[in-house]
Write an enzyme that holds these catalytic residues in place. Sequence first.
Site: not given
Length: 372
Positions: A103, A194, A82-83, A85-88, A80
């Site tokens: 996540k 945030d 990437k950010g 803090y991780g991959v979803v 879905l």
Amino acid sequence: MNPPNFAGRRAHPKFKLDKPMTLSQLGSFASPFANFAKFVDPSGRLNFNGKAVLHQSGVDFSNGNSYKINMNELMLLEELGKGQYGVVQKVHHVPTGVTMAMKEIRLELDQTKLNQILMELDVLHKSQSPCIVEFYGAFFIESCVYYCMEYMDAGSLDKLYGDGVPEPVLAKITLAMVRGLKFLKDELAIIHRDVKPTNVLVDTKGSVKLCDFGVSGQLEQSLAKTNIGCQSYMAPERITTATASTYTVQSDIWSLGISLVELALGHYPYGGGKFDSVFAQLSAIVNGAPPELPSDRYSQDCRDFVAKCLNKAPTERPTYAQLLDTPWLQKYDKEEVDMAAWVTGALEKKNARAAAQHEAEQATTDQIHPVA
């Protein structure tokens, strides 16, 4: 087609498997435990100072709550996004037939990151609110932590607002955000830290929910004491050195106001090439006049609401209860708005923009490399 290896390079965001497979078929996780000896015991359990224990079959919290879910029960559908803090990933939970968002966060020998993992787990499993994304469980495989959460099929608001959100829709989004933030403060003594459109998810039924609690902070005597979060949405008192060390939940109300302006205008109010550096941008947030909503598109009650959120003096910003009691939210709390129709339309426009961009990029490529 070879399946993606979670321990190595990621698949393209549009990647889909020809045939779904269980995650345990996607390869082993050959990362040593040596760097995590303080947290990982010989059996492969990840222990967060007794507050939570993650293992390959789920997670157990010190308050007695346990969530049992494991790799073998899940089928990978697609990536879905990437950010930081991780991959979803989008996954299917075979025993229940539920589609989930999973996540993946790779552990590092970094106390801050470990604290963020624990914070998000703690907030998610305690949050029983219709305005906060639902938590289904978590597990730990050698060097990665996996959270399984509610799949919001329309994604985050930053991809949907287009040229701007109409006032009735903006009001319903605001109601959900304020109620979610109020729940965190009143029930968990948590400040989100945030708040921004990226961290607000919607689905095609019209639901609006907060997510991403890794940088949330525990309030001590109503004060937060760690200055982390996205600078672009930070309140002036969090940017100014003299006051950045301690701040209250009112700073999230500023971030709410900036997010509403972005949703209304269709762009981040301090962006668009107006500033030649991050310093100039932050200086404008601290020293300049707060952004406003256009009077030709939004009612005076709506504009007053945003102005209250963007008061430079944090003590003069309303509380969440006071925001819910404003004429603007009181009006739209009683008024029916077809959120599902707006989400569907926003998704269609998003897909049309993506298709047009792809065609433009293809045309440029063809000009540079014409077909012989």
